[in-house]
Scaffold this motif. Structure first.
Motif, PDB file in Angstrom:
ATOM      1  N   ILE A   1       0.926  -1.080   0.029  1.00 21.83           N
ATOM      2  CA  ILE A   1       0.002  -0.048  -0.017  1.00 21.83           C
ATOM      3  C   ILE A   1       1.158   1.202  -0.147  1.00 21.83           C
ATOM      4  O   ILE A   1       1.553   1.313   0.843  1.00 21.83           O
ATOM      5  CB  ILE A   1      -0.904  -0.025   1.269  1.00 21.83           C
ATOM      6  N   ILE A   2       0.971   1.862  -1.190  1.00 21.42           N
ATOM      7  CA  ILE A   2       1.933   3.169  -1.183  1.00 21.42           C
ATOM      8  C   ILE A   2       1.143   4.348  -0.544  1.00 21.42           C
ATOM      9  O   ILE A   2       0.259   4.715  -0.820  1.00 21.42           O
ATOM     10  CB  ILE A   2       2.107   3.341  -2.862  1.00 21.42           C
ATOM     11  N   GLU A   3       1.850   4.868   0.434  1.00 22.76           N
ATOM     12  CA  GLU A   3       1.421   6.066   0.824  1.00 22.76           C
ATOM     13  C   GLU A   3       2.204   7.387   0.576  1.00 22.76           C
ATOM     14  O   GLU A   3       3.424   7.384   0.366  1.00 22.76           O
ATOM     15  CB  GLU A   3       1.683   6.076   2.529  1.00 22.76           C
ATOM     16  N   ARG A   4       1.667   8.304   0.373  1.00 22.13           N
ATOM     17  CA  ARG A   4       2.272   9.588  -0.029  1.00 22.13           C
ATOM     18  C   ARG A   4       2.369  10.568   1.201  1.00 22.13           C
ATOM     19  O   ARG A   4       1.234  11.273   1.289  1.00 22.13           O
ATOM     20  CB  ARG A   4       1.944  10.299  -1.157  1.00 22.13           C
ATOM     21  N   ALA A   5       3.289  10.689   1.770  1.00 22.51           N
ATOM     22  CA  ALA A   5       3.313  11.476   2.912  1.00 22.51           C
ATOM     23  C   ALA A   5       4.153  12.887   2.480  1.00 22.51           C
ATOM     24  O   ALA A   5       5.302  12.835   2.494  1.00 22.51           O
ATOM     25  CB  ALA A   5       4.036  11.014   4.236  1.00 22.51           C
ATOM     26  N   VAL A   6       3.842  13.960   2.310  1.00 27.98           N
ATOM     27  CA  VAL A   6       4.328  15.183   1.965  1.00 27.98           C
ATOM     28  C   VAL A   6       4.910  15.850   3.067  1.00 27.98           C
ATOM     29  O   VAL A   6       3.799  16.513   4.023  1.00 27.98           O
ATOM     30  CB  VAL A   6       3.532  15.957   1.222  1.00 27.98           C
TER      31      VAL A   6
ATOM     32  N   SER B   1       6.425  20.359   8.387  1.00 31.60           N
ATOM     33  CA  SER B   1       5.983  18.770   8.598  1.00 31.60           C
ATOM     34  C   SER B   1       4.453  18.592   8.626  1.00 31.60           C
ATOM     35  O   SER B   1       3.965  18.056   9.444  1.00 31.60           O
ATOM     36  CB  SER B   1       6.540  17.969   9.691  1.00 31.60           C
ATOM     37  N   ARG B   2       3.729  19.323   7.479  1.00 28.14           N
ATOM     38  CA  ARG B   2       2.323  19.335   7.737  1.00 28.14           C
ATOM     39  C   ARG B   2       1.823  18.331   6.831  1.00 28.14           C
ATOM     40  O   ARG B   2       2.205  18.338   5.619  1.00 28.14           O
ATOM     41  CB  ARG B   2       1.915  20.822   7.374  1.00 28.14           C
ATOM     42  N   VAL B   3       0.608  17.553   6.660  1.00 28.92           N
ATOM     43  CA  VAL B   3      -0.006  16.585   6.057  1.00 28.92           C
ATOM     44  C   VAL B   3      -1.383  17.010   6.164  1.00 28.92           C
ATOM     45  O   VAL B   3      -2.217  17.235   5.173  1.00 28.92           O
ATOM     46  CB  VAL B   3       0.301  15.386   6.332  1.00 28.92           C
TER      47      VAL B   3
ATOM     48  N   PHE C   1      -5.934  11.969  18.446  1.00 27.56           N
ATOM     49  CA  PHE C   1      -5.273  11.743  17.141  1.00 27.56           C
ATOM     50  C   PHE C   1      -5.735  10.580  16.066  1.00 27.56           C
ATOM     51  O   PHE C   1      -5.565   9.428  16.844  1.00 27.56           O
ATOM     52  CB  PHE C   1      -3.641  11.991  17.437  1.00 27.56           C
ATOM     53  N   THR C   2      -6.298  10.794  15.188  1.00 27.07           N
ATOM     54  CA  THR C   2      -6.994   9.640  14.313  1.00 27.07           C
ATOM     55  C   THR C   2      -6.438   9.666  12.888  1.00 27.07           C
ATOM     56  O   THR C   2      -5.821  11.124  12.602  1.00 27.07           O
ATOM     57  CB  THR C   2      -8.239   9.408  14.468  1.00 27.07           C
ATOM     58  N   GLY C   3      -6.524   8.718  12.216  1.00 30.04           N
ATOM     59  CA  GLY C   3      -6.359   8.828  10.840  1.00 30.04           C
ATOM     60  C   GLY C   3      -5.326   9.567  10.219  1.00 30.04           C
ATOM     61  O   GLY C   3      -3.939   9.186  10.823  1.00 30.04           O
ATOM     62  N   ALA C   4      -5.088  10.516   9.249  1.00 26.49           N
ATOM     63  CA  ALA C   4      -3.821  10.883   8.731  1.00 26.49           C
ATOM     64  C   ALA C   4      -3.151  11.678   9.572  1.00 26.49           C
ATOM     65  O   ALA C   4      -1.859  11.612   9.448  1.00 26.49           O
ATOM     66  CB  ALA C   4      -4.262  11.723   7.260  1.00 26.49           C
ATOM     67  N   THR C   5      -3.788  12.431  10.388  1.00 29.15           N
ATOM     68  CA  THR C   5      -2.997  13.169  11.327  1.00 29.15           C
ATOM     69  C   THR C   5      -1.890  12.288  12.310  1.00 29.15           C
ATOM     70  O   THR C   5      -0.779  12.383  12.542  1.00 29.15           O
ATOM     71  CB  THR C   5      -3.756  13.966  12.275  1.00 29.15           C
ATOM     72  N   ARG C   6      -2.706  11.423  12.818  1.00 30.56           N
ATOM     73  CA  ARG C   6      -1.886  10.176  13.595  1.00 30.56           C
ATOM     74  C   ARG C   6      -0.858   9.579  12.768  1.00 30.56           C
ATOM     75  O   ARG C   6       0.286   9.491  13.384  1.00 30.56           O
ATOM     76  CB  ARG C   6      -2.811   9.110  14.242  1.00 30.56           C
ATOM     77  N   ARG C   7      -1.292   9.343  11.472  1.00 30.24           N
ATOM     78  CA  ARG C   7      -0.114   8.684  10.613  1.00 30.24           C
ATOM     79  C   ARG C   7       0.982   9.362  10.675  1.00 30.24           C
ATOM     80  O   ARG C   7       1.964   9.142  10.454  1.00 30.24           O
ATOM     81  CB  ARG C   7      -0.966   8.071   9.547  1.00 30.24           C
TER      82      ARG C   7
END
Ligand code: ZN
Length: 412
Positions: free
Chosen positions: A326-331, A336-338, A347-353
């Protein structure tokens, strides 16, 4: 005849010590005096017993001097090794001599001799070690990256690597050397990953009394998959044990008051893994990534390629896994904001990740527990109006999260 030879050898090795000056230039009569002075200083410290200074600052100083002394002893041992002065006693080599005369375990004697020989190729590291800026482990790490292929580049880059050794935490320095080695010897790095994978081995056998004994050797990727899940389940069991003990005692328990040790919880977690595996269909869809690897965009050969746990991998090691990846793109933008979720309590979802990917381990400076064993904690507590954003989030393990909650929040 064999017996006689043995007796002769023992007699020779037990004969009274005669002072023998080692390589000219390094060890001379002045040095003899210095060694005597060192002995007297250590005598005084040893006699002080519990009175020896044991405050934080003294411990730091003592360890630095300990490193320096180890560097000196290693260099002296290297000279002794080269001089061949171990031969008249009948020793086969310097390692054998050290094992007998200095009561070293053979592997430690061998490490001493090998490290001493390596130092000749690593003048910068030798200097930093004798200054007390680095330890034997740093020397071993860089020596492990030196071979026929990397030798010339190492000569060029030694100052740079030594600089990293003196400034970075040890684990980060290991990573720097791993990446450096990949660039200096790309083929060797791929071969090494193959070799590491080939060494994987698990055995589990029933023993006396019906107990099962086992041993595992896992390559970095397999190890990350198993360890992450084991540690996640163990963490769940820990939280359950903690809540139960707190409930029964009516206060925060200590680790000793928990019903299970961490080893027992890991065992129960492993059984849980086996039970879950049996109930899940083999072709069932995998619910979550099995391991996380950070690869930079420009190219898979672009040399940011490490497991979330920090182990540096050769890109080729990933190929067998790419089909089901599963390719994730973390910019990671300027801060360090996503993604932001200002109103959420947890903290859940993308913020936690994003926080997991950014911090990757407990952020307490004295801790390196992995993300799977950590919680995402509000830096400014939620009850004090702290937002649930990446900037206000950080990974803390259970221990450091509780430690923080027992203390007043930092004034900043
Ligand atoms: Zn921690």
């Amino acid at each position: 005849m064999v017996g006689a030879t043995h007796v002769l050898d023992r007699t020779m090795s037990r004969r009274p010590r005669t002072r023998r000056l080692v390589t000219p230039g390094w060890f001379n009569k002045d040095m003899d005096h210095d060694v005597h002075a060192l002995k007297e200083t250590i005598d005084r410290l040893a006699d002080a017993g519990p009175l020896v200074p044991a405050d934080a600052e003294s411990i730091e100083v003592l360890h630095r001097q300990f490193n320096r002394l180890e560097a000196v002893v290693t260099e002296a041992t290297a000279s002794f090794d080269a001089s061949g002065d171990w031969a008249p006693d009948g020793a086969v080599n310097a390692t054998g001599w050290l094992t007998e005369r200095c009561h070293l375990a053979r592997k430690h004697a061998r490490a001493f001799v090998r490290r001493g020989r390596e130092l000749r190729h690593l003048p910068e590291f030798a200097r930093a070690w004798s200054n007390g800026d680095i330890t034997a482990a740093h020397v071993d790490t860089v020596a492990g990256a030196r071979n026929e292929v990397t030798q010339a580049v190492l000569e060029r880059d030694e100052t740079l690597l030594c600089d990293q050794a003196t400034t970075l935490p040890y684990a980060d320095f290991v990573k720097v050397v791993d990446y450096w080695k990949q660039r200096a010897d790309p083929d060797g790095a791929e071969d090494e990953d193959e070799e590491r994978k080939g060494r994987r081995d698990v055995c589990l056998e029933q023993s006396f009394g019906g107990m099962w004994l086992g041993q595992m050797t896992l390559d970095p990727i397999s190890g990350a998959i198993v360890s992450d899940e084991l540690s996640r389940l163990e963490h769940e069991l820990f939280e359950a044990d903690w809540a139960k003990a707190k409930d029964e005692l009516g206060r925060e328990p200590t680790i000793a008051e928990l019903p299970r040790t961490s080893g027992q919880r890991r065992c129960d977690a492993l059984v849980d893994m086996a039970t879950r595996s049996k109930t899940a269909p083999a072709d069932g869809r995998r619910p979550a990534p099995q391991f996380t690897v950070l690869v930079d965009y420009p190219t898979l050969a672009g040399r940011v390629c490490e497991l979330a746990q920090g182990t540096v991998l050769a890109p080729g090691a990933l190929l067998p896994w790419l089909d089901e990846a599963i390719i994730e793109r973390a910019v990671f933008g300027p801060k360090s904001r996503v993604e932001v979720s200002e109103t959420a309590r947890l903290f859940t979802g993308a913020t936690r990740r994003a926080i997991e990917l950014r911090d990757r381990a407990c952020t307490h400076p004295y801790c390196d527990r992995p993300a799977s064993a950590c919680q995402v904690d509000h830096i400014i507590p939620y009850v004090d109006g702290g937002p649930t954003t990446q900037e206000n989030g950080r990974l803390l393990c259970g221990f450091h999260n509780r430690l923080r909650n027992q203390r007043p929040p930092p004034s900043a």
